[in-house]
Scaffold this active site. Sequence first.
Site, PDB file in Angstrom:
ATOM      1  N   TRP A 135      66.295 -10.495 -64.285  1.00  0.00           N
ATOM      2  CA  TRP A 135      65.906  -9.661 -65.550  1.00  0.00           C
ATOM      3  C   TRP A 135      67.118  -9.470 -66.449  1.00  0.00           C
ATOM      4  CZ3 TRP A 135      69.916  -6.153 -65.868  1.00  0.00           C
ATOM      5  CH2 TRP A 135      70.669  -5.930 -64.670  1.00  0.00           C
ATOM      6  N   CYS A 157      76.715 -11.454 -64.966  1.00  0.00           N
ATOM      7  CA  CYS A 157      77.312 -11.886 -63.706  1.00  0.00           C
ATOM      8  C   CYS A 157      78.655 -12.417 -64.241  1.00  0.00           C
ATOM      9  CB  CYS A 157      76.706 -13.128 -63.126  1.00  0.00           C
ATOM     10  SG  CYS A 157      76.363 -14.479 -64.285  1.00  0.00           S
ATOM     11  N   GLU A 203      73.035 -19.521 -58.828  1.00  0.00           N
ATOM     12  CA  GLU A 203      74.048 -18.788 -59.894  1.00  0.00           C
ATOM     13  C   GLU A 203      73.947 -17.553 -59.211  1.00  0.00           C
ATOM     14  OE1 GLU A 203      74.974 -22.053 -61.815  1.00  0.00           O
ATOM     15  OE2 GLU A 203      75.782 -20.113 -61.861  1.00  0.00           O
ATOM     16  N   LEU A 204      75.013 -16.850 -58.513  1.00  0.00           N
ATOM     17  CA  LEU A 204      74.811 -15.553 -57.946  1.00  0.00           C
ATOM     18  C   LEU A 204      75.928 -14.567 -58.467  1.00  0.00           C
ATOM     19  CD1 LEU A 204      74.617 -17.153 -54.235  1.00  0.00           C
ATOM     20  CD2 LEU A 204      72.773 -16.421 -55.992  1.00  0.00           C
TER      21      LEU A 204
END
Length: 485
Positions: free
Chosen positions: A156, A289, A255-256
Amino acid sequence: MQLHDPALLKTQCYINGQWVNADNGAVLSVINPANGDNLADVPRMGKAEAERAVAAAHAALKPWQSKSAKERSNLLRRWFELMMQHQEDLGMILTSEQGKPLAEAKGEIAYGASYLEWYAEEAKRIYGDTIPAPAYDKRIMVLKQPIGVCAAITPWNFPNAMITRKIAPALAAGCTFVIRPASQTPLSALAIAELAQRAGIPAGVVNVVTGSSSEIGKVLTEDDRVKKFSFTGSTEVGRKLIAQCAGTVKKVSMELGGNAPFIVFNDADIDAAVEGAMISKFRNAGQTCVCANRLYVQSAVYDQFVTKLAQAIAKLKIGNGLEQGVTVGPLIDTSAVNKVKEHITDAVGKGAEIVTGGTADHHGELFFQPTLLKNVTQQMKVAREETFGPLAPVFRFETEEEVINWANDTEFGLASYFYSRDIGRIVRVSENLDYGMVAINTGLLSNEAAPFGGVKQSGLGREGSKYGIEDYLEIKYVLLAGINQ
Ligand SMILES: NC(=O)C1=CN([C@@H]2O[C@H](COP(=O)(O)OP(=O)(O)OC[C@H]3O[C@@H](n4cnc5c(N)ncnc54)[C@H](O)[C@@H]3O)[C@@H](O)[C@H]2O)C=CC1
Ligand SMILES: O=C(O)[C@H](O)CS(=O)(=O)O
């Protein structure tokens, strides 16, 4: 929502070139985090619809691959042009459903569109190899071919760019795609699909399915027709999805989460460091992130940096992202607000001091004051967990060795930042930080030309740059023998 082109506000999903509802008519509401308004309802789809989307992508694969690289390139380019033509409307949709200030949302549209632009070009430069064979009557060729049907689940926090950063290289490589966007921000994804249709991307090449993350996720990770799965989101969910992909040995890109150190050495330009900290920390209200999660400042400049950072934070304007001049919008939900509160309470309870902020904001239940903490230590939760909110914890350090050890003491390895004007230090620190990305004397590292991604438990693979298309290609070794017969 006032749009120049209201047709961009889609309330149906896009499967095989058709706009459709959920089979059972179920819907989910899209809520504006700034004021709780119901913006629209979109289909709450599940297993059956997701399987139809995969079937559509599978059927579209050969026709899409039969187009020339230049034809695919031209279609991606047209899609880019349409996104930029509709930047204002797409930004309005994005701010309404996600909350970030309109200027940031429009910036994200340009950022997201830049991946379509970049991979429109890369589509024409997917080169193979010929290799001198060890025998005179043989020839070795290496082909690069599209991996096939791809799927993704996206977050989101960047509801436009996190989709185009995946779909652009995939389509450029000759793949087809099924996207399941976050339920908080589906409207941006559906608008992207509308513009794909207008650009002439053939039916089935791009499919968008909204609804149950578990049901749709199970199809996208376990259906053998899907050869590649890409995810952007938390490391916790990433682990689960990797495991779900194992049954069909899917290729995965992840992609964490991150825990970015932002290091300021004594020799830094302090004003530049404060400017970079503001960008890195408070972009998207800290919900990225790659946000500075830990600010490490060397002792000789610590007090000066804290004072200047507090002055810069005081200039931020909190409010509804659609209002003129607002620079910090709401967080996405109450759990996000609670995480910020938890990290502040824990730090203060262990000796940290609130310099500014520290409480929720009067603009609404999802607004939180940009907060600066000093005297923060490695024993506090902010040192180990990703806050994902407008909290700037400032740690003091003495030596280069000490700060490198602290910075690397995490399971994450996505983005890192440091400020220094000493060339020897710049080389040493760049090489010793265990991160996929190192930004020097800047707080913003994301762009389409660079390989974005992490090491350790921050992810797998790279997105953007010439490297990003490799994740959507398979290498085929072709051996031709008997040439002299
Ligand atoms: N690396 C990045 O860019 C991002 C990292 N995050 C991290 O995730 C944390 C929480 O944010 P969330 O959006 O809640 O992340 P999340 O990882 O829970 O959700 C990301 C996406 O995965 C979907 N999802 C969640 N559980 C799933 C499951 N079991 N199966 C299939 N899909 C599933 C969600 O609906 C959403 O579309 C943040 O605090 C941050 O640490 C969140 C967004 C982006
Ligand atoms: O998911 C995110 O937070 C984005 O990858 C950050 S960025 O690429 O927009 O910087």
